[in-house]
Each structure stands twice: as structure tokens, then as C-alpha cells.
Design a protein around this motif. Sequence first.
Motif, mmCIF file in Angstrom:
data_model
loop_
_atom_site.group_PDB
_atom_site.id
_atom_site.type_symbol
_atom_site.label_atom_id
_atom_site.label_comp_id
_atom_site.label_asym_id
_atom_site.label_seq_id
_atom_site.Cartn_x
_atom_site.Cartn_y
_atom_site.Cartn_z
ATOM 1 N N THR A 155 18.083 -3.113 -0.512
ATOM 2 C CA THR A 155 17.478 -4.432 -0.312
ATOM 3 C C THR A 155 16.136 -4.570 -1.009
ATOM 4 O O THR A 155 15.820 -5.637 -1.550
ATOM 5 N N ASP A 156 15.320 -3.538 -1.011
ATOM 6 C CA ASP A 156 13.978 -3.592 -1.589
ATOM 7 C C ASP A 156 13.733 -2.327 -2.396
ATOM 8 O O ASP A 156 14.114 -1.231 -1.979
ATOM 9 N N LEU A 157 13.037 -2.482 -3.524
ATOM 10 C CA LEU A 157 12.660 -1.337 -4.353
ATOM 11 C C LEU A 157 11.381 -1.707 -5.089
ATOM 12 O O LEU A 157 11.330 -2.737 -5.755
ATOM 13 N N TRP A 158 10.358 -0.884 -4.947
ATOM 14 C CA TRP A 158 9.052 -1.225 -5.525
ATOM 15 C C TRP A 158 8.339 0.028 -6.034
ATOM 16 O O TRP A 158 8.659 1.148 -5.657
ATOM 17 N N VAL A 159 7.346 -0.211 -6.880
ATOM 18 C CA VAL A 159 6.599 0.851 -7.560
ATOM 19 C C VAL A 159 5.283 1.122 -6.831
ATOM 20 O O VAL A 159 4.631 0.195 -6.339
ATOM 21 N N ASN A 160 4.893 2.385 -6.776
ATOM 22 C CA ASN A 160 3.585 2.796 -6.254
ATOM 23 C C ASN A 160 2.903 3.688 -7.290
ATOM 24 O O ASN A 160 3.486 4.683 -7.723
ATOM 25 N N ILE A 161 1.684 3.326 -7.667
ATOM 26 C CA ILE A 161 0.896 4.155 -8.582
ATOM 27 C C ILE A 161 -0.415 4.511 -7.890
ATOM 28 O O ILE A 161 -1.189 3.627 -7.522
ATOM 29 N N MET A 162 -0.634 5.819 -7.696
ATOM 30 C CA MET A 162 -1.804 6.301 -6.972
ATOM 31 C C MET A 162 -2.708 7.104 -7.902
ATOM 32 O O MET A 162 -2.445 8.280 -8.166
ATOM 33 N N PRO A 163 -3.778 6.501 -8.401
ATOM 34 C CA PRO A 163 -4.780 7.294 -9.127
ATOM 35 C C PRO A 163 -5.638 8.083 -8.131
ATOM 36 O O PRO A 163 -5.387 8.059 -6.917
ATOM 37 N N GLU A 164 -6.617 8.737 -8.629
ATOM 38 C CA GLU A 164 -7.493 9.529 -7.768
ATOM 39 C C GLU A 164 -8.123 8.655 -6.683
ATOM 40 O O GLU A 164 -8.531 7.524 -6.944
ATOM 41 N N THR A 165 -8.181 9.159 -5.461
ATOM 42 C CA THR A 165 -8.741 8.574 -4.225
ATOM 43 C C THR A 165 -7.784 7.606 -3.529
ATOM 44 O O THR A 165 -7.988 7.288 -2.353
ATOM 45 N N ALA A 166 -6.751 7.111 -4.185
ATOM 46 C CA ALA A 166 -5.830 6.177 -3.527
ATOM 47 C C ALA A 166 -5.048 6.903 -2.435
ATOM 48 O O ALA A 166 -4.676 8.074 -2.573
ATOM 49 N N ALA A 167 -4.776 6.197 -1.336
ATOM 50 C CA ALA A 167 -4.029 6.754 -0.201
ATOM 51 C C ALA A 167 -3.136 5.676 0.387
ATOM 52 O O ALA A 167 -3.302 4.489 0.091
ATOM 53 N N HIS A 168 -2.180 6.104 1.215
ATOM 54 C CA HIS A 168 -1.275 5.167 1.879
ATOM 55 C C HIS A 168 -1.221 5.539 3.347
ATOM 56 O O HIS A 168 -0.689 6.596 3.708
ATOM 57 N N SER A 169 -1.780 4.705 4.212
ATOM 58 C CA SER A 169 -1.901 5.029 5.631
ATOM 59 C C SER A 169 -0.541 4.999 6.328
ATOM 60 O O SER A 169 0.455 4.500 5.793
ATOM 61 N N GLY A 170 -0.502 5.517 7.554
ATOM 62 C CA GLY A 170 0.737 5.648 8.307
ATOM 63 C C GLY A 170 1.442 4.318 8.534
ATOM 64 O O GLY A 170 0.809 3.328 8.872
ATOM 65 N N HIS A 171 2.770 4.302 8.395
ATOM 66 C CA HIS A 171 3.539 3.072 8.529
ATOM 67 C C HIS A 171 5.020 3.406 8.715
ATOM 68 O O HIS A 171 5.444 4.550 8.536
ATOM 69 N N ILE A 172 5.804 2.390 9.070
ATOM 70 C CA ILE A 172 7.247 2.489 9.132
ATOM 71 C C ILE A 172 7.827 1.381 8.251
ATOM 72 O O ILE A 172 7.082 0.595 7.669
ATOM 73 N N HIS A 173 9.164 1.290 8.147
ATOM 74 C CA HIS A 173 9.817 0.282 7.317
ATOM 75 C C HIS A 173 10.755 -0.566 8.181
ATOM 76 O O HIS A 173 11.940 -0.223 8.318
ATOM 77 N N PRO A 174 10.280 -1.650 8.754
ATOM 78 C CA PRO A 174 11.131 -2.488 9.602
ATOM 79 C C PRO A 174 12.255 -3.150 8.802
ATOM 80 O O PRO A 174 12.198 -3.259 7.573
ATOM 81 N N LEU A 175 13.290 -3.587 9.512
ATOM 82 C CA LEU A 175 14.400 -4.381 8.954
ATOM 83 C C LEU A 175 15.253 -3.597 7.953
ATOM 84 O O LEU A 175 15.908 -4.182 7.091
ATOM 85 N N SER A 176 15.258 -2.282 8.062
ATOM 86 C CA SER A 176 16.157 -1.455 7.263
ATOM 87 C C SER A 176 16.557 -0.259 8.114
ATOM 88 O O SER A 176 16.002 -0.053 9.194
ATOM 89 N N PHE A 177 17.538 0.523 7.645
ATOM 90 C CA PHE A 177 17.930 1.675 8.467
ATOM 91 C C PHE A 177 17.735 3.012 7.762
ATOM 92 O O PHE A 177 17.546 4.034 8.403
ATOM 93 N N ILE A 178 17.737 3.015 6.434
ATOM 94 C CA ILE A 178 17.382 4.205 5.664
ATOM 95 C C ILE A 178 16.365 3.790 4.603
ATOM 96 O O ILE A 178 16.540 2.781 3.921
ATOM 97 N N SER A 179 15.301 4.551 4.501
ATOM 98 C CA SER A 179 14.263 4.315 3.492
ATOM 99 C C SER A 179 14.040 5.595 2.708
ATOM 100 O O SER A 179 14.507 6.673 3.100
#
Length: 205
Positions: free
Chosen positions: A100-124
Motif C-alpha cells: 500500500t505504501d512505499l517511501w524513501v528515507n535518507i539519514m545524513p549525520e545526526t538524523a534520527a527516527h523516534s519510536g513509532h508504529i505503522h497503523p492501518l497495515s499488518f506487515i511493515s
Amino acid sequence: MPTRAWFPTFIYSEPLRPGSAARFNVGLADECRRLRDYDDAGRRWSAKNYQGGYTSYASMNELHRFSSTFAGLERQLNRHVRTFAGQLEFDLKGREIGLTDLWVNIMPETAAHSGHIHPLSFISGTYYVVTPRGCPGLKFEDPRLERFMAAPPRRLDARPGHRPHITYPAKAGNVILFESWLRHEVAANRVASERISISFNYNWR
């Protein structure tokens, strides 16, 4: 045995394709970077919500519908997701799984991604495109953590399955799958090079 394990949490990790994905990832990385250059809305959203990094999550999150490169990735992911769904013993009632969804993530130095879940799907999941040495992995949290209440801490030598967190290293060419309700995060990138990954969600229909 008097003590048995119940209600397990499964995480799947495998190479996307047999052999090396290096050549495939070169083209994929190039397209991810060109997307960042093109995606004005995504860069604006990222400046507010993904500081230091870039994600197309809020702007272009159905890339498999518009790009032959990402459509090729979808075809390869489908095999892994079907395998994982079978291991989880889901009864799909004759329905098909679908990306259903597919997206890009680019993390240079210092970038972070805080804790989360993925609603409205069953496998991520996440597919790793560029993973410079020393970049952060994907950290998962025990889903029972908030219910531990008065429990003492685990021993430092506790088995991995008893620890409150587990981190899967980021390895280019690998795909990681998990049930969408499982909370996860990515710590700050401490290396100078960019870490590039592609995240996605599946549903059944």
C-alpha cells in the motif's frame, strides 16, 4: 516442560535476492537521491518533522505506482512478505496481500527516527540501500514493556529474547519485516555518510 513461551513476536531478516544486490542498489540509491532533489514538499515536511534528514513519507509514499525501479523492488518484496505471512500463520480468507505504501528515507549525520508504529497495515518493513559502516540499525521494543510494572531489570547476560530491546544491524541488500504494531526506532546517525533505506506497508484485501 513446566515453563513454555507463548505470544511470540517474530522479526524476519533476509537478503532481498540471491547473490549480491550491489548493482541493483546503485540504481536505487541514485533514484532516491534524485527524488529528494525533486520533492520540494517532502523536503519542507522533513525540515519540520524529520530534522536533518529527508523522507518522502508525507509527499510521495506510493513510489511503486510511478517508478519502474520501485515497482521492481515491490515484485521482489512480495515473495518475502508472503513467506513471512505464512510463518505467522495468518488466515487471509482467500484474499491477496498488497503493498500500500512505499517511501524513501535518507539519514545524513545526526538524523534520527523516534519510536513509532505503522497503523492501518499488518506487515511493515525496511529495505536497506546504502548502509555506511557504523550507521544505526533498526531497534525494536518489547511490546509488553509498558506492562512490566514492578518487574526488576533483566540481567546483562539475559538471552536476547528476554531483553526489552533488540537492534537489527542495517545491512545493504537486506529486507527486514515485522508486524506493523511493533514499536521501533532508528537512533541518530553518528557517521558522516548518508544511510538510505526504503520503508513500506502491506495490507490484505
